[in-house]
Scaffold this motif. Structure first.
Motif, mmCIF file in Angstrom:
data_model
loop_
_atom_site.group_PDB
_atom_site.id
_atom_site.type_symbol
_atom_site.label_atom_id
_atom_site.label_comp_id
_atom_site.label_asym_id
_atom_site.label_seq_id
_atom_site.Cartn_x
_atom_site.Cartn_y
_atom_site.Cartn_z
ATOM 1 N N GLN A 83 49.814 43.565 44.819
ATOM 2 C CA GLN A 83 49.243 42.549 45.700
ATOM 3 C C GLN A 83 48.420 43.180 46.810
ATOM 4 O OE1 GLN A 83 49.449 39.076 45.209
ATOM 5 N NE2 GLN A 83 47.763 39.271 46.675
ATOM 6 N N SER A 84 48.842 44.327 47.304
ATOM 7 C CA SER A 84 48.091 44.971 48.387
ATOM 8 C C SER A 84 46.697 45.375 47.919
ATOM 9 C CB SER A 84 48.846 46.189 48.931
ATOM 10 O OG SER A 84 48.892 47.242 47.990
ATOM 11 N N THR A 85 46.579 45.828 46.671
ATOM 12 C CA THR A 85 45.262 46.155 46.122
ATOM 13 C C THR A 85 44.404 44.901 46.001
ATOM 14 O OG1 THR A 85 46.042 48.108 44.930
ATOM 15 C CG2 THR A 85 44.052 47.053 44.091
ATOM 16 N N ILE A 86 44.991 43.834 45.486
ATOM 17 C CA ILE A 86 44.262 42.563 45.363
ATOM 18 C C ILE A 86 43.814 42.071 46.737
ATOM 19 C CG2 ILE A 86 44.452 40.143 44.683
ATOM 20 C CD1 ILE A 86 44.208 42.045 42.315
ATOM 21 N N ASP A 87 44.682 42.208 47.735
ATOM 22 C CA ASP A 87 44.331 41.781 49.090
ATOM 23 C C ASP A 87 43.135 42.572 49.622
ATOM 24 O OD1 ASP A 87 46.427 39.988 49.028
ATOM 25 O OD2 ASP A 87 47.791 41.228 50.209
ATOM 26 N N GLU A 88 43.134 43.875 49.363
ATOM 27 C CA GLU A 88 42.005 44.709 49.797
ATOM 28 C C GLU A 88 40.712 44.262 49.108
ATOM 29 O OE1 GLU A 88 41.636 47.159 51.938
ATOM 30 O OE2 GLU A 88 43.612 48.014 52.350
ATOM 31 N N LEU A 89 40.798 44.001 47.828
ATOM 32 C CA LEU A 89 39.604 43.575 47.089
ATOM 33 C C LEU A 89 39.116 42.215 47.576
ATOM 34 C CD1 LEU A 89 40.622 44.686 43.480
ATOM 35 C CD2 LEU A 89 39.051 45.843 45.058
ATOM 36 N N ARG A 90 40.052 41.333 47.906
ATOM 37 C CA ARG A 90 39.651 40.038 48.466
ATOM 38 C C ARG A 90 38.921 40.242 49.788
ATOM 39 N NH1 ARG A 90 44.120 38.191 50.408
ATOM 40 N NH2 ARG A 90 44.986 37.507 48.413
ATOM 41 N N VAL A 129 34.132 44.152 36.294
ATOM 42 C CA VAL A 129 34.824 45.066 35.383
ATOM 43 C C VAL A 129 35.858 45.824 36.205
ATOM 44 C CG1 VAL A 129 34.602 47.039 33.836
ATOM 45 C CG2 VAL A 129 32.787 45.314 33.929
ATOM 46 N N GLN A 130 37.095 45.849 35.742
ATOM 47 C CA GLN A 130 38.120 46.537 36.508
ATOM 48 C C GLN A 130 39.088 47.294 35.600
ATOM 49 O OE1 GLN A 130 40.558 43.901 38.875
ATOM 50 N NE2 GLN A 130 40.919 42.464 37.213
ATOM 51 N N ALA A 131 39.692 48.321 36.194
ATOM 52 C CA ALA A 131 40.743 49.100 35.531
ATOM 53 C C ALA A 131 41.664 49.625 36.620
ATOM 54 C CB ALA A 131 40.152 50.248 34.727
ATOM 55 N N HIS A 132 42.946 49.357 36.475
ATOM 56 C CA HIS A 132 43.920 49.772 37.481
ATOM 57 C C HIS A 132 44.986 50.658 36.846
ATOM 58 C CE1 HIS A 132 42.295 46.926 40.431
ATOM 59 N NE2 HIS A 132 42.198 46.071 39.425
ATOM 60 N N LYS A 133 45.231 51.788 37.462
ATOM 61 C CA LYS A 133 46.230 52.741 36.995
ATOM 62 C C LYS A 133 45.970 53.149 35.550
ATOM 63 C CE LYS A 133 48.344 52.528 40.946
ATOM 64 N NZ LYS A 133 47.333 51.720 41.674
ATOM 65 N N THR A 167 44.649 38.606 39.696
ATOM 66 C CA THR A 167 43.217 38.336 39.710
ATOM 67 C C THR A 167 42.945 36.869 39.415
ATOM 68 O OG1 THR A 167 42.627 40.600 39.062
ATOM 69 C CG2 THR A 167 41.008 38.877 38.594
ATOM 70 N N LEU A 168 43.684 36.312 38.459
ATOM 71 C CA LEU A 168 43.480 34.917 38.082
ATOM 72 C C LEU A 168 43.925 33.947 39.168
ATOM 73 C CD1 LEU A 168 44.449 34.994 34.301
ATOM 74 C CD2 LEU A 168 42.165 34.795 35.317
ATOM 75 N N LYS A 169 44.670 34.429 40.135
ATOM 76 C CA LYS A 169 45.012 33.589 41.287
ATOM 77 C C LYS A 169 43.912 33.616 42.346
ATOM 78 C CE LYS A 169 50.019 34.014 40.710
ATOM 79 N NZ LYS A 169 51.294 34.517 41.297
ATOM 80 N N GLU A 170 42.992 34.579 42.203
ATOM 81 C CA GLU A 170 41.896 34.728 43.160
ATOM 82 C C GLU A 170 40.599 34.100 42.675
ATOM 83 O OE1 GLU A 170 42.196 36.037 46.165
ATOM 84 O OE2 GLU A 170 44.304 36.619 45.891
ATOM 85 N N CYS A 171 40.437 33.974 41.359
ATOM 86 C CA CYS A 171 39.203 33.426 40.807
ATOM 87 C C CYS A 171 39.510 32.755 39.480
ATOM 88 C CB CYS A 171 38.146 34.513 40.638
ATOM 89 S SG CYS A 171 38.647 35.879 39.548
ATOM 90 N N THR A 172 38.574 31.948 38.998
ATOM 91 C CA THR A 172 38.785 31.205 37.744
ATOM 92 C C THR A 172 37.633 31.483 36.785
ATOM 93 O OG1 THR A 172 37.741 29.271 38.772
ATOM 94 C CG2 THR A 172 40.151 29.373 38.804
ATOM 95 N N PRO A 173 37.625 32.667 36.193
ATOM 96 C CA PRO A 173 36.524 33.001 35.273
ATOM 97 C C PRO A 173 36.552 32.137 34.018
ATOM 98 C CG PRO A 173 38.271 34.652 35.160
ATOM 99 C CD PRO A 173 38.610 33.745 36.305
ATOM 100 N N ASP A 174 35.371 31.919 33.461
ATOM 101 C CA ASP A 174 35.274 31.206 32.190
ATOM 102 C C ASP A 174 35.784 32.069 31.042
ATOM 103 O OD1 ASP A 174 34.066 29.067 33.503
ATOM 104 O OD2 ASP A 174 32.054 29.898 33.213
ATOM 105 N N ARG A 175 35.698 33.384 31.224
ATOM 106 C CA ARG A 175 36.091 34.306 30.155
ATOM 107 C C ARG A 175 36.695 35.550 30.788
ATOM 108 N NH1 ARG A 175 34.753 35.181 24.752
ATOM 109 N NH2 ARG A 175 34.577 37.344 24.054
ATOM 110 N N TYR A 176 37.833 35.967 30.276
ATOM 111 C CA TYR A 176 38.502 37.184 30.756
ATOM 112 C C TYR A 176 38.790 38.042 29.527
ATOM 113 C CZ TYR A 176 41.397 39.877 34.085
ATOM 114 O OH TYR A 176 41.895 40.849 34.910
ATOM 115 N N PHE A 183 36.079 38.821 45.014
ATOM 116 C CA PHE A 183 36.307 37.558 44.315
ATOM 117 C C PHE A 183 35.489 36.407 44.894
ATOM 118 C CE2 PHE A 183 40.405 39.954 44.380
ATOM 119 C CZ PHE A 183 40.380 40.363 43.057
ATOM 120 N N ALA A 184 34.834 36.647 46.021
ATOM 121 C CA ALA A 184 34.171 35.563 46.745
ATOM 122 C C ALA A 184 33.039 34.926 45.956
ATOM 123 C CB ALA A 184 33.648 36.077 48.088
#
Length: 247
Positions: A63-70, A145-149, A96-105, A75-76
């Motif tokens: 969550q801390s990483t997601i918060d930083e990205l926000r 495009v993202q990749a974590h760990k 990520t899906l709680k921050e944005c609603t992409p048409d395709r993931y 996601f804006a």
């Protein structure tokens, strides 16, 4: 406070309840599907929270990483297409899906049990992969495009091949986000700790990547470094790099 199920779990087994000692393989070796799911259910936790709190000992790290990205506005813009390399358990995907609603993931995940689980749970698109490219995704088609760990677990050339692909599939104006164990994360004390605590099986993991080489490569590919920050990785850290592809 830890949930009572987690307290019982920790008291019985400690942090390494399901982790394989073979850290040289992929997520399907290092993070076996069925035992991990059972352990998370036993603890009364989501899979992502279980990994953060129990396996890695870093509560709230995802969550801390997601918060930083926000905070950086990733996601804006409301990305309509998101691609994630190596989502594994889906802990970053879910948030990520709680921050944005992409048409395709889209996901590129080599561990079939985890890929199947993510498709069923989050209705994402699992692309065919052997762990080397993003061949099923067209040029200039993805907003984020993202990749974590991921890139702290592979060799430099594997990471570099993915970097070329990440730049290729990102649309102009899109973002590229990933973390790497750069020299920022490798002060002498941390290197000593990795050497002492790595244990059996640690070979290509953790893999270090030269920060400037990453920045220069993406710059050559038309992607400028926008921001960076450190994120927890057990007792150590990785550096999250955020690039924007030029218009």
């Amino acid at each position: 406070m830890l949930k009572s199920g987690l307290k019982r779990l920790l008291g019985r087994t400690g942090f390494d309840i399901v982790r394989s000692i073979d850290n040289r393989g992929g997520v399907d070796d290092f993070l076996p599907f069925e035992p991990t799911m059972r352990a998370a259910r036993s603890a009364g936790m989501s899979v992502g929270d279980y990994l953060d709190e129990v396996m890695n000992g870093t509560p709230g790290a995802t969550q801390s990483t997601i918060d930083e990205l926000r905070g950086l506005g990733v996601f804006a813009a409301g990305p309509k297409t998101v691609l994630e390399i190596g989502p594994g358990s889906g802990r970053y995907l879910e948030k990520t899906l709680k921050e944005c609603t992409p048409d395709r993931y889209e996901i590129y995940e080599t561990a079939k049990p985890w890929a199947d689980y993510l498709v069923e749970t989050f209705r994402v698109v699992a692309q065919p992969t052997a762990g080397g490219d993003l061949g099923a995704t067209p040029d200039d088609s993805v907003d984020l495009v993202q990749a974590h760990k991921v890139f702290n677990t592979v060799t430099f050339l594997v990471a570099a091949r993915y970097f070329f692909e990440m730049a290729r599939v990102t649309r102009p104006g899109g973002r590229i986000v990933f973390d790497a164990m750069t020299e920022t994360c490798l002060d002498p004390v941390t290197v000593r700790d990795w050497a002492a605590k790595g244990g059996p099986g640690h070979d290509s993991y953790p893999a270090a990547l030269p920060r400037q080489a990453c920045v220069d490569l993406f710059g050559h590919l038309g992607c400028g470094l926008e921001a960076s920050f450190t994120a927890p990785l057990g007792f150590a850290s990785t550096e999250v790099l955020v690039f924007t592809k030029g218009v």
